[in-house]
Motif scaffolding. Structure first.
Motif, PDB file in Angstrom:
ATOM      1  N   ARG A 191       9.812   6.976  14.695  1.00 31.87           N
ATOM      2  CA  ARG A 191       9.364   5.580  14.532  1.00 31.87           C
ATOM      3  C   ARG A 191       9.374   5.229  13.054  1.00 31.87           C
ATOM      4  O   ARG A 191       8.711   5.868  12.254  1.00 31.87           O
ATOM      5  CB  ARG A 191       7.968   5.400  15.114  1.00 31.87           C
ATOM      6  CG  ARG A 191       7.453   3.966  15.046  1.00 31.87           C
ATOM      7  CD  ARG A 191       6.117   3.827  15.739  1.00 31.87           C
ATOM      8  NE  ARG A 191       5.576   2.492  15.576  1.00 31.87           N
ATOM      9  CZ  ARG A 191       4.803   2.110  14.554  1.00 31.87           C
ATOM     10  NH1 ARG A 191       4.472   2.991  13.615  1.00 31.87           N
ATOM     11  NH2 ARG A 191       4.356   0.876  14.456  1.00 31.87           N
ATOM     12  N   CYS A 192      10.141   4.191  12.700  1.00 34.26           N
ATOM     13  CA  CYS A 192      10.374   3.868  11.292  1.00 34.26           C
ATOM     14  C   CYS A 192      10.337   2.357  11.088  1.00 34.26           C
ATOM     15  O   CYS A 192      11.375   1.709  10.958  1.00 34.26           O
ATOM     16  CB  CYS A 192      11.724   4.444  10.868  1.00 34.26           C
ATOM     17  SG  CYS A 192      12.140   4.156   9.166  1.00 34.26           S
TER      18      CYS A 192
ATOM     19  N   LEU B  97       7.142  14.398   2.082  1.00 31.06           N
ATOM     20  CA  LEU B  97       5.691  14.413   1.860  1.00 31.06           C
ATOM     21  C   LEU B  97       4.976  14.228   3.185  1.00 31.06           C
ATOM     22  O   LEU B  97       5.059  13.155   3.797  1.00 31.06           O
ATOM     23  CB  LEU B  97       5.304  13.296   0.891  1.00 31.06           C
ATOM     24  CG  LEU B  97       3.855  13.291   0.403  1.00 31.06           C
ATOM     25  CD1 LEU B  97       3.547  14.565  -0.359  1.00 31.06           C
ATOM     26  CD2 LEU B  97       3.582  12.081  -0.475  1.00 31.06           C
ATOM     27  N   PRO B  98       4.263  15.254   3.687  1.00 32.94           N
ATOM     28  CA  PRO B  98       3.545  15.116   4.960  1.00 32.94           C
ATOM     29  C   PRO B  98       2.391  14.128   4.838  1.00 32.94           C
ATOM     30  O   PRO B  98       1.667  14.093   3.834  1.00 32.94           O
ATOM     31  CB  PRO B  98       3.025  16.539   5.221  1.00 32.94           C
ATOM     32  CG  PRO B  98       3.789  17.434   4.304  1.00 32.94           C
ATOM     33  CD  PRO B  98       4.146  16.608   3.126  1.00 32.94           C
ATOM     34  N   GLY B  99       2.188  13.331   5.874  1.00 34.12           N
ATOM     35  CA  GLY B  99       1.146  12.319   5.841  1.00 34.12           C
ATOM     36  C   GLY B  99      -0.251  12.872   5.723  1.00 34.12           C
ATOM     37  O   GLY B  99      -1.120  12.258   5.099  1.00 34.12           O
TER      38      GLY B  99
ATOM     39  N   THR C   1       8.887   3.247  -0.323  1.00 32.32           N
ATOM     40  CA  THR C   1       8.815   4.291   0.695  1.00 32.32           C
ATOM     41  C   THR C   1       8.737   3.722   2.099  1.00 32.32           C
ATOM     42  O   THR C   1       8.332   2.575   2.305  1.00 32.32           O
ATOM     43  CB  THR C   1       7.577   5.191   0.457  1.00 32.32           C
ATOM     44  OG1 THR C   1       6.393   4.396   0.524  1.00 32.32           O
ATOM     45  CG2 THR C   1       7.646   5.873  -0.895  1.00 32.32           C
ATOM     46  N   LEU C   2       9.111   4.566   3.048  1.00 32.36           N
ATOM     47  CA  LEU C   2       8.916   4.296   4.465  1.00 32.36           C
ATOM     48  C   LEU C   2       7.838   5.235   4.990  1.00 32.36           C
ATOM     49  O   LEU C   2       7.751   6.395   4.580  1.00 32.36           O
ATOM     50  CB  LEU C   2      10.210   4.518   5.248  1.00 32.36           C
ATOM     51  CG  LEU C   2      11.361   3.554   4.972  1.00 32.36           C
ATOM     52  CD1 LEU C   2      12.609   3.992   5.736  1.00 32.36           C
ATOM     53  CD2 LEU C   2      10.995   2.125   5.334  1.00 32.36           C
ATOM     54  N   TRP C   3       7.030   4.736   5.919  1.00 32.98           N
ATOM     55  CA  TRP C   3       5.962   5.502   6.546  1.00 32.98           C
ATOM     56  C   TRP C   3       6.444   5.814   7.954  1.00 32.98           C
ATOM     57  O   TRP C   3       6.435   4.961   8.837  1.00 32.98           O
ATOM     58  CB  TRP C   3       4.686   4.687   6.534  1.00 32.98           C
ATOM     59  CG  TRP C   3       3.420   5.364   6.936  1.00 32.98           C
ATOM     60  CD1 TRP C   3       2.549   4.941   7.893  1.00 32.98           C
ATOM     61  CD2 TRP C   3       2.825   6.541   6.375  1.00 32.98           C
ATOM     62  NE1 TRP C   3       1.453   5.772   7.970  1.00 32.98           N
ATOM     63  CE2 TRP C   3       1.597   6.771   7.048  1.00 32.98           C
ATOM     64  CE3 TRP C   3       3.209   7.433   5.374  1.00 32.98           C
ATOM     65  CZ2 TRP C   3       0.769   7.853   6.751  1.00 32.98           C
ATOM     66  CZ3 TRP C   3       2.381   8.507   5.070  1.00 32.98           C
ATOM     67  CH2 TRP C   3       1.176   8.704   5.748  1.00 32.98           C
ATOM     68  N   VAL C   4       6.912   7.035   8.165  1.00 30.35           N
ATOM     69  CA  VAL C   4       7.660   7.411   9.352  1.00 30.35           C
ATOM     70  C   VAL C   4       6.784   8.274  10.255  1.00 30.35           C
ATOM     71  O   VAL C   4       6.076   9.160   9.780  1.00 30.35           O
ATOM     72  CB  VAL C   4       8.938   8.187   8.953  1.00 30.35           C
ATOM     73  CG1 VAL C   4       9.692   8.660  10.183  1.00 30.35           C
ATOM     74  CG2 VAL C   4       9.827   7.316   8.076  1.00 30.35           C
TER      75      VAL C   4
ATOM     76  N   HIS D  21       0.818  -1.209   0.000  1.00 27.82           N
ATOM     77  CA  HIS D  21       0.000   0.000   0.000  1.00 27.82           C
ATOM     78  C   HIS D  21       0.853   1.261   0.000  1.00 27.82           C
ATOM     79  O   HIS D  21       1.876   1.341   0.682  1.00 27.82           O
ATOM     80  CB  HIS D  21      -0.894  -0.018   1.252  1.00 27.82           C
ATOM     81  CG  HIS D  21      -1.713   1.202   1.447  1.00 27.82           C
ATOM     82  ND1 HIS D  21      -1.340   2.222   2.304  1.00 27.82           N
ATOM     83  CD2 HIS D  21      -2.888   1.588   0.897  1.00 27.82           C
ATOM     84  CE1 HIS D  21      -2.254   3.166   2.286  1.00 27.82           C
ATOM     85  NE2 HIS D  21      -3.204   2.810   1.441  1.00 27.82           N
ATOM     86  N   ASN D  22       0.432   2.216  -0.807  1.00 27.05           N
ATOM     87  CA  ASN D  22       1.051   3.539  -0.839  1.00 27.05           C
ATOM     88  C   ASN D  22       0.176   4.482  -0.012  1.00 27.05           C
ATOM     89  O   ASN D  22      -0.969   4.740  -0.393  1.00 27.05           O
ATOM     90  CB  ASN D  22       1.125   4.025  -2.290  1.00 27.05           C
ATOM     91  CG  ASN D  22       1.797   5.371  -2.448  1.00 27.05           C
ATOM     92  OD1 ASN D  22       2.277   5.958  -1.491  1.00 27.05           O
ATOM     93  ND2 ASN D  22       1.815   5.868  -3.677  1.00 27.05           N
ATOM     94  N   PRO D  23       0.648   4.954   1.180  1.00 28.98           N
ATOM     95  CA  PRO D  23       2.044   5.025   1.609  1.00 28.98           C
ATOM     96  C   PRO D  23       2.472   4.054   2.713  1.00 28.98           C
ATOM     97  O   PRO D  23       3.635   4.024   3.075  1.00 28.98           O
ATOM     98  CB  PRO D  23       2.116   6.440   2.154  1.00 28.98           C
ATOM     99  CG  PRO D  23       0.786   6.624   2.827  1.00 28.98           C
ATOM    100  CD  PRO D  23      -0.199   5.903   1.963  1.00 28.98           C
ATOM    101  N   THR D  24       1.570   3.299   3.320  1.00 27.03           N
ATOM    102  CA  THR D  24       1.927   2.584   4.560  1.00 27.03           C
ATOM    103  C   THR D  24       2.717   1.311   4.321  1.00 27.03           C
ATOM    104  O   THR D  24       3.346   0.803   5.248  1.00 27.03           O
ATOM    105  CB  THR D  24       0.661   2.233   5.355  1.00 27.03           C
ATOM    106  OG1 THR D  24      -0.093   1.248   4.631  1.00 27.03           O
ATOM    107  CG2 THR D  24      -0.203   3.466   5.602  1.00 27.03           C
TER     108      THR D  24
END
Length: 493
Positions: free
Chosen positions: A391-392, A425-427, A400-403, A253-256
């Protein structure tokens, strides 16, 4: 230029032509005027009552349209100052990210020197196989070059790719598009009218949110958890609202980066087909998993009506603008007629090259995944070393990483990061529920030395953003001024 009420009414034209609530139709037309520059940043708009009288509609229609655009960040409404086009649309003297400008594309449209882009997740350079394919290109001797549904050879190659993944597919079920973005755009134009509901994940791919917002659709967001989409909630929403379309990214899934379990995928497909809701599966990242075994099959393996969207932009190169739609043959025929109105068909040389690449795709795909895995490991290691409070969690594939930030919010930190030479890119720009305020999406596609430099800049930005120790500030969202999560009540980009 500041238009008079009469000029604005003339510019609005036949704004009420179409389906859906009048306020959404009015908002859509004003949005278009803003995006095209006819209504420049800072321009005042008529008071609610004056515009309503000029348009012969109720005042509540104008108020609701203005409020919709205010929530998107396009308008500013203040007591005593009236309604104006948001100044955030002004070209800034330096790098800037706002909740109303899509950071994925900000620097593509207005590049800034020495800014490392961790916001636009796309391969930074084409692989050698692409240049080789173009070098060996042979154009057809007798061909007009107009193929609205796509070059037959490429439609056959994409269909074979689905067959190899266990999904029986004939070429008449494939439409070739100019990238996945055009594929989603065509589906939106065909299936969604102003005011229609669209089921989306929260968060989700912001480029799709752009298109749904442009169509004046009403978002029905459903949260994404550790196992992907909350399928029971999605089923309940489909039962209550019967949305015109459901858009999901079930695998990587983009972004998670989550992966929807197969049993939940079957339930989602069954629910959508039972209720007549077109289910669009974004498969762009689905083959970029880091595991040794193949990931779950496409949702199209669970039902006959699922609409798949794919492209070569992530596995090969963003400049190879080749995407596709896989769906029922009657739908593909309708989409081909719609596409013919726009461009008469995608670039033929690019389609010939794509067909050749798909003929021996596995080595190229393995090489891309190996690069991605190395970038993933390096970025996580650098973040862990320089920003241990972030948290990463690891991703199982994708780009991508969802940080998660320990406090503050992604939008305000992104502003600070840009001043330190890195775009993130802000969540909250990806979340129609108004959540993900502390999240950032960071890609790991850049060369190792550039990724390391990007993290150094992020660490400097974090020190400037949060100079005091976390123990002093606390970790709650209200522990520092301005650290509230971004609350978005409508689709933003």
């Amino acid at each position: 230029m500041t238009p008079s009420v009469g000029e604005l009414v003339a510019w609005l034209g036949r704004w009420s032509a179409g389906r859906g609530p009048l306020y959404l139709l009015l908002a859509a037309r004003i949005r278009q005027l803003i995006d095209e520059g006819l209504l420049p940043p800072g321009a005042p708009l008529p008071p609610d009552r004056r515009l309503a009288a000029a348009l012969s509609v109720g005042r509540t229609t104008v108020v609701a349209a203005y409020e919709t655009l205010r929530q998107e960040g396009r308008l500013v409404r203040r007591q005593g100052s009236g309604t104006r086009v948001a100044p955030a649309a002004l070209t800034p003297p330096g790098p800037r990210v706002t909740e109303t400008s899509n950071p994925m594309f900000l620097h593509l449209l207005d590049p800034t020197d020495d800014v490392i882009l961790l916001s636009c997740a796309a391969p930074p350079s084409p692989p050698p196989e692409l240049a080789e394919a173009y070098a060996g290109l042979v154009l057809p001797a007798h061909d007009l070059g107009y193929h609205p549904a796509g070059l037959p050879a490429l439609r056959e190659a994409v269909a074979r790719r689905y067959e190899e993944r266990g999904v029986p597919t004939s070429p008449d079920r494939i439409l070739v598009t100019t990238g996945a973005q055009q594929a989603i755009g065509l589906l939106t134009r065909l299936l969604v009218a102003p005011g229609d509901g669209v089921l989306v994940e929260a968060p989700t791919y912001p480029g799709a949110l752009d298109l749904f917002r442009e169509a004046a659709a009403v978002p029905y967001p459903v949260a994404v958890g550790p196992d992907g989409l909350d399928v029971p909630e999605a089923v309940r929403l489909m039962e209550r609202h019967r949305p015109a379309l459901a858009y999901v990214v079930p695998h990587l899934h983009n972004p998670t980066g989550t992966v929807l379990p197969p049993l939940l995928g079957r339930r989602l497909v069954a629910a959508a087909e039972a209720r007549g809701v077109p289910l669009v599966e974004d498969e762009v990242l689905s083959e970029l998993g880091f595991g040794d075994r193949p990931g779950p099959p496409p949702l199209s393996s669970y039902g006959t009506e699922v609409i798949g969207v794919g492209s070569l932009s992530k596995a090969v190169w963003g400049g190879l603008r080749i995407g596709w739609v896989r769906g029922p043959a009657p739908l593909v025929a309708r989409l081909a007629r719609l596409k013919a109105l726009h461009d008469l068909g995608s670039d033929v040389p690019a389609q010939l090259v794509a067909a050749r690449l798909l003929g021996s795709f596995e080595p190229l795909l393995r090489a891309r995944v190996a690069e991605l895995r190395a970038g993933h490991d390096l970025l996580r290691a650098e973040l862990g070393r320089r920003l241990p409070s972030w948290r990463c969690p690891p991703a199982s594939g994708g780009q991508t990483l969802w940080v998660e930030l320990p406090y503050g919010d992604g939008v305000s930190f992104a502003q600070v990061a840009l001043r330190h030479g890195v775009a993130v890119l802000p969540g909250s720009t990806m979340d129609a529920l108004g959540g993900s305020g502390r999240m950032l999406r960071l890609h790991f596609l850049l060369p190792p030395e550039v990724l390391s430099q990007a993290v150094r800049r992020l660490a400097e930005a974090w020190a400037a953003y949060a100079p005091e120790p976390e123990a002093v500030r606390g970790s709650g969202p209200g522990s520092r001024p301005g650290s509230r999560p971004a609350a978005l009540n409508a689709i933003t980009v």
